[in-house]
Design a protein around this motif. Structure first.
Motif, PDB file in Angstrom:
ATOM      1  N   SER A  81       0.832  -1.195   0.000  1.00 19.85           N
ATOM      2  CA  SER A  81       0.000   0.000   0.000  1.00 19.85           C
ATOM      3  C   SER A  81       0.870   1.249   0.000  1.00 19.85           C
ATOM      4  CB  SER A  81      -0.897   0.017   1.248  1.00 19.85           C
ATOM      5  OG  SER A  81      -0.101   0.184   2.411  1.00 19.85           O
ATOM      6  N   GLU A  82       0.235   2.404  -0.223  1.00 23.63           N
ATOM      7  CA  GLU A  82       0.954   3.677  -0.168  1.00 23.63           C
ATOM      8  C   GLU A  82       1.487   3.947   1.228  1.00 23.63           C
ATOM      9  OE1 GLU A  82      -0.885   7.099  -2.319  1.00 23.63           O
ATOM     10  OE2 GLU A  82      -2.487   5.644  -2.691  1.00 23.63           O
ATOM     11  N   VAL A  83       0.705   3.576   2.235  1.00 23.96           N
ATOM     12  CA  VAL A  83       1.158   3.792   3.613  1.00 23.96           C
ATOM     13  C   VAL A  83       2.422   2.996   3.887  1.00 23.96           C
ATOM     14  CG1 VAL A  83       0.581   3.439   6.044  1.00 23.96           C
ATOM     15  CG2 VAL A  83      -1.130   4.368   4.477  1.00 23.96           C
ATOM     16  N   ASP A  84       2.440   1.743   3.443  1.00 27.04           N
ATOM     17  CA  ASP A  84       3.645   0.927   3.612  1.00 27.04           C
ATOM     18  C   ASP A  84       4.833   1.568   2.904  1.00 27.04           C
ATOM     19  OD1 ASP A  84       2.321  -0.971   5.097  1.00 27.04           O
ATOM     20  OD2 ASP A  84       1.811  -2.201   3.366  1.00 27.04           O
ATOM     21  N   ALA A  85       4.576   2.151   1.733  1.00 29.72           N
ATOM     22  CA  ALA A  85       5.650   2.816   0.987  1.00 29.72           C
ATOM     23  C   ALA A  85       6.180   4.017   1.758  1.00 29.72           C
ATOM     24  CB  ALA A  85       5.150   3.238  -0.386  1.00 29.72           C
ATOM     25  N   MET A  86       5.283   4.797   2.352  1.00 31.19           N
ATOM     26  CA  MET A  86       5.701   5.973   3.130  1.00 31.19           C
ATOM     27  C   MET A  86       6.563   5.564   4.317  1.00 31.19           C
ATOM     28  SD  MET A  86       2.136   8.141   3.118  1.00 31.19           S
ATOM     29  CE  MET A  86       2.765   9.468   4.123  1.00 31.19           C
ATOM     30  N   LEU A  87       6.132   4.516   5.018  1.00 26.13           N
ATOM     31  CA  LEU A  87       6.883   4.054   6.188  1.00 26.13           C
ATOM     32  C   LEU A  87       8.255   3.512   5.778  1.00 26.13           C
ATOM     33  CD1 LEU A  87       3.986   2.277   8.084  1.00 26.13           C
ATOM     34  CD2 LEU A  87       5.083   4.417   8.737  1.00 26.13           C
ATOM     35  N   MET A  88       8.291   2.725   4.704  1.00 22.88           N
ATOM     36  CA  MET A  88       9.557   2.165   4.256  1.00 22.88           C
ATOM     37  C   MET A  88      10.507   3.263   3.784  1.00 22.88           C
ATOM     38  SD  MET A  88      10.302  -0.790   1.379  1.00 22.88           S
ATOM     39  CE  MET A  88       9.401  -2.029   2.301  1.00 22.88           C
ATOM     40  N   PHE A 126       0.466   9.891  22.970  1.00 20.73           N
ATOM     41  CA  PHE A 126       1.270   9.932  21.751  1.00 20.73           C
ATOM     42  C   PHE A 126       2.698   9.587  22.144  1.00 20.73           C
ATOM     43  CE2 PHE A 126       4.345  12.139  19.206  1.00 20.73           C
ATOM     44  CZ  PHE A 126       3.853  12.207  17.922  1.00 20.73           C
ATOM     45  N   THR A 127       3.350   8.701  21.397  1.00 21.64           N
ATOM     46  CA  THR A 127       4.726   8.353  21.744  1.00 21.64           C
ATOM     47  C   THR A 127       5.518   7.962  20.509  1.00 21.64           C
ATOM     48  OG1 THR A 127       6.139   6.930  23.120  1.00 21.64           O
ATOM     49  CG2 THR A 127       4.146   5.922  22.204  1.00 21.64           C
ATOM     50  N   ARG A 128       6.795   8.276  20.553  1.00 24.28           N
ATOM     51  CA  ARG A 128       7.727   7.789  19.535  1.00 24.28           C
ATOM     52  C   ARG A 128       8.616   6.681  20.107  1.00 24.28           C
ATOM     53  NH1 ARG A 128       8.020  11.080  14.987  1.00 24.28           N
ATOM     54  NH2 ARG A 128       7.163  13.174  15.214  1.00 24.28           N
ATOM     55  N   SER A 129       8.475   6.428  21.398  1.00 22.24           N
ATOM     56  CA  SER A 129       9.269   5.383  22.059  1.00 22.24           C
ATOM     57  C   SER A 129       8.331   4.435  22.784  1.00 22.24           C
ATOM     58  CB  SER A 129      10.261   6.021  23.044  1.00 22.24           C
ATOM     59  OG  SER A 129      11.093   6.957  22.392  1.00 22.24           O
ATOM     60  N   LEU A 137      -0.616  -0.947  21.611  1.00 20.07           N
ATOM     61  CA  LEU A 137      -0.080  -0.014  20.627  1.00 20.07           C
ATOM     62  C   LEU A 137      -0.929   0.009  19.364  1.00 20.07           C
ATOM     63  CD1 LEU A 137       3.789  -0.532  20.679  1.00 20.07           C
ATOM     64  CD2 LEU A 137       2.520   1.449  21.493  1.00 20.07           C
ATOM     65  N   TYR A 138      -1.050   1.204  18.787  1.00 20.77           N
ATOM     66  CA  TYR A 138      -1.703   1.373  17.495  1.00 20.77           C
ATOM     67  C   TYR A 138      -0.789   2.235  16.628  1.00 20.77           C
ATOM     68  CZ  TYR A 138      -5.671  -0.382  20.098  1.00 20.77           C
ATOM     69  OH  TYR A 138      -6.475  -1.163  20.872  1.00 20.77           O
ATOM     70  N   GLY A 139      -0.478   1.736  15.440  1.00 26.92           N
ATOM     71  CA  GLY A 139       0.431   2.461  14.566  1.00 26.92           C
ATOM     72  C   GLY A 139       1.371   1.468  13.896  1.00 26.92           C
ATOM     73  N   PRO A 140       2.490   1.963  13.323  1.00 25.59           N
ATOM     74  CA  PRO A 140       2.909   3.373  13.383  1.00 25.59           C
ATOM     75  C   PRO A 140       2.113   4.244  12.419  1.00 25.59           C
ATOM     76  CG  PRO A 140       4.422   2.125  12.028  1.00 25.59           C
ATOM     77  CD  PRO A 140       3.455   1.118  12.607  1.00 25.59           C
ATOM     78  N   PHE A 141       2.113   5.570  12.715  1.00 19.58           N
ATOM     79  CA  PHE A 141       1.426   6.541  11.880  1.00 19.58           C
ATOM     80  C   PHE A 141       2.458   7.340  11.094  1.00 19.58           C
ATOM     81  CE2 PHE A 141      -1.427   5.472  15.261  1.00 19.58           C
ATOM     82  CZ  PHE A 141      -2.692   5.473  14.678  1.00 19.58           C
ATOM     83  N   THR A 142       2.075   7.749   9.899  1.00 20.32           N
ATOM     84  CA  THR A 142       3.012   8.492   9.059  1.00 20.32           C
ATOM     85  C   THR A 142       3.022   9.975   9.376  1.00 20.32           C
ATOM     86  OG1 THR A 142       1.310   8.765   7.367  1.00 20.32           O
ATOM     87  CG2 THR A 142       2.773   6.868   7.155  1.00 20.32           C
ATOM     88  N   SER A 143       1.991  10.494  10.035  1.00 19.24           N
ATOM     89  CA  SER A 143       1.903  11.923  10.339  1.00 19.24           C
ATOM     90  C   SER A 143       1.737  12.143  11.827  1.00 19.24           C
ATOM     91  CB  SER A 143       0.731  12.552   9.589  1.00 19.24           C
ATOM     92  OG  SER A 143       0.461  13.855  10.071  1.00 19.24           O
ATOM     93  N   ALA A 144       2.728  12.774  12.444  1.00 17.60           N
ATOM     94  CA  ALA A 144       2.636  13.082  13.874  1.00 17.60           C
ATOM     95  C   ALA A 144       1.506  14.075  14.129  1.00 17.60           C
ATOM     96  CB  ALA A 144       3.966  13.636  14.372  1.00 17.60           C
TER      97      ALA A 144
END
Length: 446
Positions: A81-88, A126-129, A137-144
């Motif tokens: 998906s596009e989301v997978d592409a953004m994360l990669m 909200f967490t990055r760690s 956990l839910y995510g990761p999200f592409t937009s903080a």
């Protein structure tokens, strides 16, 4: 003599190679003569996006033209998906640091929504760690920014807590704790003051998890059944509350009006560190939670408007934003305008005890110098109200003025406390200017 060997076909050029790429989402990797990756990009269609670099139009764009001169080879990785592409893309750019990738090189990891399920009253954050244990956990999200906004919307419906308080049901001291502004405006059920039972609060979290796990229909069915049962039992207040929750859930996906729902800018700092820093530099007895900022703007010298923005735990809290058309001032008089705004804001505390403005901020920041600060103080005196921690921030030297202190504070330009104050001041200015533009546009339309 040995027979002549057939000549090997010349390798495809990058421009030729991309013609065989799939029409599917993924990432493409551009390499130089040494085989080193010099650029990574994402695409909805790998073939179309990668081919665009080799069109004549691309040569007119300086940065692209410079990149293309160094491309000797190109590869791709297809994703689901596009989301997978953004994360990669983001992950690989962070890991390999390609020469021509200017964005995404920071060391931030992806944001997650984290629920601390092992706490008696689970917090949502909200967490990055993310933690490895005791959380959902839910995510990761592409937009903080998108995740922070989603948490605000969900909190209006499910009324969960986002604070860092360590609440224990067997600690009676919490019965004397003052809930924050989120409870006053109906966005938190205030477990910090035991205004909700542990069982009912966990139901709130369960409903939130159903939404996050894509089970909205199931939750709506449960709530509708509960509403019917409450109505049959003549529990009309409970039934009305459930009806409101159902309506809110059904409209979660709708977009707001741009003028009404103007969004704050992205906060590029450490909010918690900024609040702790303010406690230290201002000598406060405890770390503040609620901070408000006021700014004045003029419409061509003929009309004055003002803004008030609210921050909770160092982050913008848009439901607490207010804008004012100044009524008592003719011409340009910032001091009189500040007195009017402060009077209108804090007079409501006495006049409307049930309003959304009933909670006192821990800090009130005025845009300006000593004169603007004293104008705000005069308004509190006329009201007969003891002000909160009242400070002003002068833009030129970024000096922090305090009441009853002759000399301003000079904080390091890199101090988290100063950066937070600047953010609040700039956000108040932006919001005032936004109101300015709305009124100017209305004038042009009339």
């Amino acid at each position: 003599m040995p027979p002549d060997l057939p000549e090997q076909a010349a390798p495809l050029t990058p421009a030729e190679k991309v013609k065989a790429f799939p029409v599917a989402p993924g990432i493409y990797l551009m390499k130089d003569a040494a085989g080193k990756v010099i650029y990574i990009g994402k695409a909805k269609s790998l073939r179309h996006r990668a081919a665009s670099y080799f069109l004549k139009a691309a040569a007119d764009e300086q940065r692209t033209a410079e990149l293309v001169k160094h491309i000797v080879d190109i590869d791709f990785i297809q994703t689901d998906s596009e989301v997978d592409a953004m994360l990669m893309e983001a992950r690989l750019v962070k890991d390999t640091q390609p020469l021509f990738n200017r964005d995404l090189k920071d060391d931030k990891s992806f944001p997650y929504l984290q629920i601390r399920v092992r706490e008696e009253f689970p917090r949502v954050e909200f967490t990055r760690s993310p933690k490895r244990r005791g959380v959902r956990l839910y995510g990761p999200f592409t937009s903080a920014r998108g995740l922070r906004q989603a948490i605000q919307v969900l909190q209006r419906v499910f009324k969960f807590r986002t604070c860092t308080l360590d609440i224990k049901s067997d600690d009676s001291r919490w019965r004397w704790f003052r809930p924050c502004i989120l409870h006053s405006i109906g966005q938190c059920t205030a477990p910090c003051n035991f205004r909700v039972t542990k069982e009912d609060y966990r139901k709130q979290i369960r409903h939130l998890r159903l939404i996050l796990e894509g089970k909205k229909a199931k939750l709506l069915a449960e709530l509708e059944q509960a509403m019917r049962e409450a109505s049959a039992a003549l529990q009309f207040e409970k039934a009305a509350r459930l009806r409101d929750d159902i309506e809110a859930l059904q409209t979660l996906g709708k977009r707001g009006d741009v003028d009404k729902d103007v969004q704050p800018e992205v906060c590029a700092l450490e909010p918690r560190k900024g609040m702790v820093g303010l406690r230290k530099v201002l000598g406060l007895p405890q770390t503040p939670r609620t901070l408000e900022g006021i700014d004045i703007a003029h419409l061509g010298g003929n009309e004055t408007v003002a803004s008030l923005v609210t921050f909770i735990d160092g982050l913008p809290f848009k439901p607490g934003y207010r804008r004012y058309r100044i009524k008592s001032v003719q011409g340009v008089d910032d001091f009189a305008a500040i007195r009017e705004v402060v009077s209108r804001r804090f007079r409501r505390l006495a006049q409307k005890p049930g309003s959304t403005e009933q909670v006192f901020p821990d800090i009130l920041l005025i845009d300006g110098g000593k004169g603007q600060l004293h104008a705000a103080r005069d308004a509190f005196r006329l009201l007969g109200v003891e002000p909160p921690c009242l400070i002003s921030l002068a833009k030129r030297e970024e000096e922090v003025y305090r009441l009853d202190e002759a000399e301003p504070l000079h904080l390091s330009r890199h101090a988290a406390a100063l950066r937070l104050l600047q953010y609040v001041r700039d956000e108040a200015h932006r919001f005032a200017q936004h109101y300015h533009h709305i009124l100017r546009r209305k004038r042009l339309e009339n």
